[in-house]
Design a protein around this motif. Structure first.
Motif, PDB file in Angstrom:
ATOM      1  N   GLY A   1       0.819  -1.204   0.000  1.00 60.34           N
ATOM      2  CA  GLY A   1       0.000   0.000   0.000  1.00 60.34           C
ATOM      3  C   GLY A   1       0.852   1.252   0.000  1.00 60.34           C
ATOM      4  N   LEU A   2       1.926   1.234   0.778  1.00 63.34           N
ATOM      5  CA  LEU A   2       2.837   2.375   0.817  1.00 63.34           C
ATOM      6  C   LEU A   2       3.539   2.570  -0.520  1.00 63.34           C
ATOM      7  N   LEU A   3       3.951   1.486  -1.147  1.00 65.72           N
ATOM      8  CA  LEU A   3       4.600   1.577  -2.454  1.00 65.72           C
ATOM      9  C   LEU A   3       3.617   2.096  -3.508  1.00 65.72           C
ATOM     10  N   ALA A   4       2.385   1.615  -3.480  1.00 72.12           N
ATOM     11  CA  ALA A   4       1.375   2.094  -4.432  1.00 72.12           C
ATOM     12  C   ALA A   4       1.086   3.571  -4.219  1.00 72.12           C
ATOM     13  N   ALA A   5       0.999   4.000  -2.957  1.00 72.35           N
ATOM     14  CA  ALA A   5       0.760   5.409  -2.665  1.00 72.35           C
ATOM     15  C   ALA A   5       1.937   6.268  -3.120  1.00 72.35           C
ATOM     16  N   ALA A   6       3.161   5.746  -2.990  1.00 77.84           N
ATOM     17  CA  ALA A   6       4.331   6.491  -3.447  1.00 77.84           C
ATOM     18  C   ALA A   6       4.307   6.652  -4.966  1.00 77.84           C
ATOM     19  N   PHE A   7       3.966   5.575  -5.677  1.00 78.96           N
ATOM     20  CA  PHE A   7       3.858   5.684  -7.129  1.00 78.96           C
ATOM     21  C   PHE A   7       2.739   6.635  -7.542  1.00 78.96           C
ATOM     22  N   ALA A   8       1.625   6.578  -6.836  1.00 77.66           N
ATOM     23  CA  ALA A   8       0.510   7.486  -7.151  1.00 77.66           C
ATOM     24  C   ALA A   8       0.894   8.938  -6.869  1.00 77.66           C
ATOM     25  N   GLY A   9       1.655   9.149  -5.817  1.00 79.86           N
ATOM     26  CA  GLY A   9       2.056  10.512  -5.478  1.00 79.86           C
ATOM     27  C   GLY A   9       3.130  11.082  -6.378  1.00 79.86           C
ATOM     28  N   LEU A  10       3.932  10.224  -6.972  1.00 72.54           N
ATOM     29  CA  LEU A  10       5.028  10.698  -7.817  1.00 72.54           C
ATOM     30  C   LEU A  10       4.697  10.696  -9.302  1.00 72.54           C
ATOM     31  N   SER A  11       3.536  10.209  -9.664  1.00 74.42           N
ATOM     32  CA  SER A  11       3.181  10.225 -11.085  1.00 74.42           C
ATOM     33  C   SER A  11       2.898  11.658 -11.533  1.00 74.42           C
ATOM     34  N   LEU A  12       3.129  11.936 -12.780  1.00 74.99           N
ATOM     35  CA  LEU A  12       3.021  13.299 -13.280  1.00 74.99           C
ATOM     36  C   LEU A  12       1.609  13.704 -13.666  1.00 74.99           C
ATOM     37  N   LEU A  13       0.745  12.748 -13.939  1.00 77.33           N
ATOM     38  CA  LEU A  13      -0.593  13.092 -14.401  1.00 77.33           C
ATOM     39  C   LEU A  13      -1.401  13.894 -13.377  1.00 77.33           C
ATOM     40  N   PRO A  14      -1.396  13.528 -12.076  1.00 80.98           N
ATOM     41  CA  PRO A  14      -2.135  14.372 -11.128  1.00 80.98           C
ATOM     42  C   PRO A  14      -1.597  15.793 -11.034  1.00 80.98           C
ATOM     43  N   PHE A  15      -0.291  15.975 -11.217  1.00 78.25           N
ATOM     44  CA  PHE A  15       0.265  17.330 -11.162  1.00 78.25           C
ATOM     45  C   PHE A  15      -0.265  18.193 -12.306  1.00 78.25           C
ATOM     46  N   THR A  16      -0.381  17.602 -13.483  1.00 73.62           N
ATOM     47  CA  THR A  16      -0.929  18.371 -14.602  1.00 73.62           C
ATOM     48  C   THR A  16      -2.417  18.653 -14.393  1.00 73.62           C
ATOM     49  N   MET A  17      -3.119  17.747 -13.731  1.00 72.45           N
ATOM     50  CA  MET A  17      -4.536  17.983 -13.457  1.00 72.45           C
ATOM     51  C   MET A  17      -4.726  19.054 -12.386  1.00 72.45           C
ATOM     52  N   ILE A  18      -3.788  19.147 -11.451  1.00 68.77           N
ATOM     53  CA  ILE A  18      -3.880  20.173 -10.410  1.00 68.77           C
ATOM     54  C   ILE A  18      -3.688  21.556 -11.014  1.00 68.77           C
ATOM     55  N   VAL A  19      -2.754  21.672 -11.953  1.00 76.09           N
ATOM     56  CA  VAL A  19      -2.494  22.973 -12.557  1.00 76.09           C
ATOM     57  C   VAL A  19      -3.700  23.443 -13.370  1.00 76.09           C
ATOM     58  N   ARG A  20      -4.354  22.522 -14.045  1.00 76.23           N
ATOM     59  CA  ARG A  20      -5.494  22.887 -14.887  1.00 76.23           C
ATOM     60  C   ARG A  20      -6.825  22.742 -14.171  1.00 76.23           C
ATOM     61  N   PHE A  21      -6.830  22.268 -12.962  1.00 74.08           N
ATOM     62  CA  PHE A  21      -7.988  21.902 -12.142  1.00 74.08           C
ATOM     63  C   PHE A  21      -9.087  21.232 -12.970  1.00 74.08           C
ATOM     64  N   LYS A  22      -8.708  20.062 -13.497  1.00 71.25           N
ATOM     65  CA  LYS A  22      -9.617  19.257 -14.309  1.00 71.25           C
ATOM     66  C   LYS A  22     -10.528  18.427 -13.410  1.00 71.25           C
ATOM     67  N   GLU A  23     -11.563  17.861 -14.005  1.00 72.39           N
ATOM     68  CA  GLU A  23     -12.543  17.098 -13.244  1.00 72.39           C
ATOM     69  C   GLU A  23     -12.129  15.646 -13.024  1.00 72.39           C
ATOM     70  N   GLU A  24     -11.005  15.228 -13.572  1.00 80.72           N
ATOM     71  CA  GLU A  24     -10.586  13.840 -13.428  1.00 80.72           C
ATOM     72  C   GLU A  24     -10.200  13.485 -11.983  1.00 80.72           C
ATOM     73  N   LEU A  25      -9.586  14.413 -11.260  1.00 81.40           N
ATOM     74  CA  LEU A  25      -9.168  14.104  -9.886  1.00 81.40           C
ATOM     75  C   LEU A  25     -10.351  13.860  -8.946  1.00 81.40           C
ATOM     76  N   PRO A  26     -11.366  14.713  -8.896  1.00 79.22           N
ATOM     77  CA  PRO A  26     -12.506  14.380  -8.040  1.00 79.22           C
ATOM     78  C   PRO A  26     -13.221  13.108  -8.481  1.00 79.22           C
ATOM     79  N   ALA A  27     -13.283  12.862  -9.793  1.00 76.30           N
ATOM     80  CA  ALA A  27     -13.897  11.622 -10.271  1.00 76.30           C
ATOM     81  C   ALA A  27     -13.079  10.412  -9.828  1.00 76.30           C
ATOM     82  N   MET A  28     -11.742  10.547  -9.868  1.00 76.86           N
ATOM     83  CA  MET A  28     -10.882   9.451  -9.431  1.00 76.86           C
ATOM     84  C   MET A  28     -11.050   9.184  -7.932  1.00 76.86           C
ATOM     85  N   VAL A  29     -11.190  10.242  -7.149  1.00 77.39           N
ATOM     86  CA  VAL A  29     -11.401  10.066  -5.708  1.00 77.39           C
ATOM     87  C   VAL A  29     -12.709   9.307  -5.462  1.00 77.39           C
TER      88      VAL A  29
END
Length: 142
Positions: free
Chosen positions: A69-97
């Motif tokens: 779980g920790l390794l998966a969370a680390a990979f999820a936190g270091l992936s670049l796609l969420p960072f690009t979604m944060i900058v553009r505040f797209k709807e994919e992140l709330p849908a993913m949550v």
């Protein structure tokens, strides 16, 4: 949907302190200085990204143990796609949550096969989370 609620909150706060008198004043505020709207969008997306990392950890821990779980969370936190979604505040992140919440509650529901005590709440919650995910982005549940 979330941004609509946040922007309505901006309007209500400005209205309560006397800076706005009509909804058109919110449009003028956006046209003069959109900083507060951009910051609210990015903050919402960043919070959704942090919640998603925690949910990925919870799902990985439930399925394969704490280290996975920790390794998966680390990979999820270091992936670049969420960072690009944060900058553009797209709807994919709330849908993913919402999808991660539905999956986690489905896993908990599968673990309670013998117990009927709280099963329907988990099924209802998973259904509501899937509905919210499709409200954020209709292709989320496909």
């Amino acid at each position: 949907m979330v941004l609509l609620i946040e922007f309505a909150g901006v309007y209500l706060v400005h209205r309560l302190i006397g800076l706005m008198h009509a909804p058109v004043d919110l449009v003028w505020l956006y046209l003069r200085d959109p900083t507060i709207f951009v910051l609210l969008g990015r903050l919402t997306a960043a919070i959704a990204g942090l919640i998603a990392i925690g949910l990925v950890y919870a799902i990985g821990r439930r399925l394969f143990g704490a280290a996975s779980g920790l390794l998966a969370a680390a990979f999820a936190g270091l992936s670049l796609l969420p960072f690009t979604m944060i900058v553009r505040f797209k709807e994919e992140l709330p849908a993913m949550v919402c999808l991660l919440v539905a999956f986690l509650w489905s896993l908990r529901l599968a673990g309670l096969v013998r117990s009927t005590r709280n099963r329907w709440w988990l099924a209802f919650g998973a259904g509501v989370a899937l509905g919210l995910a499709s409200a954020f982005k209709y292709t989320a549940v496909l």
